[in-house]
Design a protein around this motif. Sequence first.
Motif, PDB file in Angstrom:
ATOM      1  N   HIS A 249     -16.349 -14.793  -7.105  1.00 27.81           N
ATOM      2  CA  HIS A 249     -16.669 -13.983  -8.273  1.00 27.81           C
ATOM      3  C   HIS A 249     -16.166 -14.679  -9.539  1.00 27.81           C
ATOM      4  O   HIS A 249     -15.577 -15.754  -9.476  1.00 27.81           O
ATOM      5  CB  HIS A 249     -16.060 -12.577  -8.168  1.00 27.81           C
ATOM      6  CG  HIS A 249     -14.578 -12.561  -7.959  1.00 27.81           C
ATOM      7  ND1 HIS A 249     -14.018 -12.508  -6.706  1.00 27.81           N
ATOM      8  CD2 HIS A 249     -13.540 -12.622  -8.831  1.00 27.81           C
ATOM      9  CE1 HIS A 249     -12.692 -12.516  -6.817  1.00 27.81           C
ATOM     10  NE2 HIS A 249     -12.387 -12.594  -8.105  1.00 27.81           N
ATOM     11  N   ASP A 250     -16.409 -14.038 -10.689  1.00 28.72           N
ATOM     12  CA  ASP A 250     -15.980 -14.554 -11.999  1.00 28.72           C
ATOM     13  C   ASP A 250     -16.419 -15.998 -12.225  1.00 28.72           C
ATOM     14  O   ASP A 250     -15.652 -16.858 -12.676  1.00 28.72           O
ATOM     15  CB  ASP A 250     -14.458 -14.448 -12.151  1.00 28.72           C
ATOM     16  CG  ASP A 250     -13.997 -13.022 -12.400  1.00 28.72           C
ATOM     17  OD1 ASP A 250     -14.863 -12.152 -12.572  1.00 28.72           O
ATOM     18  OD2 ASP A 250     -12.778 -12.771 -12.400  1.00 28.72           O
ATOM     19  N   ASP A 348     -11.917  -4.717  -9.803  1.00 27.27           N
ATOM     20  CA  ASP A 348     -12.688  -5.075 -11.004  1.00 27.27           C
ATOM     21  C   ASP A 348     -14.148  -4.711 -10.787  1.00 27.27           C
ATOM     22  O   ASP A 348     -14.677  -4.841  -9.675  1.00 27.27           O
ATOM     23  CB  ASP A 348     -12.600  -6.572 -11.288  1.00 27.27           C
ATOM     24  CG  ASP A 348     -11.205  -7.004 -11.740  1.00 27.27           C
ATOM     25  OD1 ASP A 348     -10.298  -6.149 -11.737  1.00 27.27           O
ATOM     26  OD2 ASP A 348     -11.038  -8.184 -12.081  1.00 27.27           O
ATOM     27  N   VAL A 350     -18.026  -5.475 -12.322  1.00 29.42           N
ATOM     28  CA  VAL A 350     -18.864  -6.300 -13.196  1.00 29.42           C
ATOM     29  C   VAL A 350     -20.039  -5.444 -13.658  1.00 29.42           C
ATOM     30  O   VAL A 350     -20.912  -5.077 -12.871  1.00 29.42           O
ATOM     31  CB  VAL A 350     -19.370  -7.550 -12.464  1.00 29.42           C
ATOM     32  CG1 VAL A 350     -20.263  -8.372 -13.398  1.00 29.42           C
ATOM     33  CG2 VAL A 350     -18.201  -8.398 -11.990  1.00 29.42           C
ATOM     34  N   ASP A 384     -15.457  -5.910 -16.146  1.00 25.90           N
ATOM     35  CA  ASP A 384     -15.706  -7.294 -16.575  1.00 25.90           C
ATOM     36  C   ASP A 384     -17.140  -7.457 -17.043  1.00 25.90           C
ATOM     37  O   ASP A 384     -18.014  -6.672 -16.698  1.00 25.90           O
ATOM     38  CB  ASP A 384     -15.469  -8.272 -15.410  1.00 25.90           C
ATOM     39  CG  ASP A 384     -14.012  -8.271 -14.938  1.00 25.90           C
ATOM     40  OD1 ASP A 384     -13.131  -7.924 -15.752  1.00 25.90           O
ATOM     41  OD2 ASP A 384     -13.790  -8.605 -13.764  1.00 25.90           O
ATOM     42  N   PRO A 386     -20.654  -9.819 -17.023  1.00 26.16           N
ATOM     43  CA  PRO A 386     -21.279 -10.703 -16.024  1.00 26.16           C
ATOM     44  C   PRO A 386     -21.393 -12.131 -16.547  1.00 26.16           C
ATOM     45  O   PRO A 386     -22.408 -12.528 -17.113  1.00 26.16           O
ATOM     46  CB  PRO A 386     -22.668 -10.064 -15.830  1.00 26.16           C
ATOM     47  CG  PRO A 386     -22.948  -9.401 -17.135  1.00 26.16           C
ATOM     48  CD  PRO A 386     -21.622  -8.956 -17.691  1.00 26.16           C
ATOM     49  N   TYR A 387     -20.370 -12.922 -16.343  1.00 29.59           N
ATOM     50  CA  TYR A 387     -20.309 -14.267 -16.910  1.00 29.59           C
ATOM     51  C   TYR A 387     -21.511 -15.122 -16.539  1.00 29.59           C
ATOM     52  O   TYR A 387     -22.009 -15.883 -17.323  1.00 29.59           O
ATOM     53  CB  TYR A 387     -19.038 -14.976 -16.430  1.00 29.59           C
ATOM     54  CG  TYR A 387     -17.758 -14.333 -16.896  1.00 29.59           C
ATOM     55  CD1 TYR A 387     -17.332 -14.502 -18.203  1.00 29.59           C
ATOM     56  CD2 TYR A 387     -17.000 -13.547 -16.045  1.00 29.59           C
ATOM     57  CE1 TYR A 387     -16.166 -13.904 -18.644  1.00 29.59           C
ATOM     58  CE2 TYR A 387     -15.837 -12.950 -16.479  1.00 29.59           C
ATOM     59  CZ  TYR A 387     -15.411 -13.132 -17.784  1.00 29.59           C
ATOM     60  OH  TYR A 387     -14.259 -12.547 -18.224  1.00 29.59           O
TER      61      TYR A 387
END
Length: 389
Positions: A249-250, A348, A350, A384, A386-387
Amino acid sequence: MIKLLAKIFIKNSTDYKNPEVRKKYGILCGGFGVFLNILLFTAKFIAGTISSSIAMVADAFNNLSDAASSIISMLGFKLSAKKADPEHPFGHGRMEYIAGFIISMLIFVMGFELLKNSVNAILNPEPIKSDIFSLVIMGAAILIKLYMFIYNHTTAKKIESVSLEATAKDSLSDMISTAVVIASVILSRFTTLPVDGIAGVIVALFIFYTGKEAAADTLEPLLGSAPSPEFVSQIATEVMAHKPICGMHDLVVHDYGPGRVMITLHAEVPGNMDIFYLHEIIDQTELDLAAKFDCHVTIHLDPVDTENKELAELKEILAKSSTYVHPNITVHDVRMVPGKEHTNLIFDVVKPFDCKLTDSEVKERISALMKSARKDINCVIQVDMPYCG
């Protein structure tokens, strides 16, 4: 011709990922483009002057601006190949994007000048002297621009260059504009309408559209566009192939120019395994990703509890509950802290960009759904962005 010149002047010409090879391809294509565009300008200007066609003369000056664009493209490749320094620790790769943007602005300027002259030609029409020489010149120009589009487009795909792709799109619009000019010269023999000026307006609109497309292609990476879903999928496949990694993730992808991509992500691993062994796996994953995608990689190790059956059940409930809030919401870093009165479930979330709920509303709805499933659950949620798109 470009293939032949590449074999002669570019060492290891098929190593398209090599920064030096990319630079030489950019300079070669740009230099050849300068030569062809000056040749076209000279021929069209002579033909336009003889036939008194404002559209043809304007089309000639469009080729002159294309020559300037090719020079800018060459400078962009030259500057983008400069090595990193204290002021620019990530290198100068984005200079290629900036060069592409400047080219798109030149396309806009040329379109504006052509539009102005064309409107004047409509308001103050002058007779066009159509002749075979002019038509032959314009027909040859279309074939040359077709060749320029092909070699710029194919080279842009090989070396992944937005600057060369912008040049290719410009060549495509030139083909269309020249065809319109030919049509105006032929039609002028059968009508008294100011077809020359009308054709100029149509050409100007095509040029504006090309400029818009080229600007969008170069601005997106400068602003920080999301990586393609295909690239994200390829990264995930490569990461998950390294066992015992069990989740990811991330993911963040930073694009500092071709060959200067930087990737950071979190990799989930079983928390009950030897930390030194896990660190070795993460190091190897970084090396393999870097080699496969020609990028810099940093992976954060996230230990997760893989043996707690209660936590596994809660994860399943949480994953299902989250989709009721939004179908594309995902959760990660789920941890459980049991207490006397309640159990804290820490995780976390997203939230997708198209989710209209506020962060607070997302937290409240997921907490309510989990509370309805298990009254003793207290959710502690971090929302968070969504990078990876």
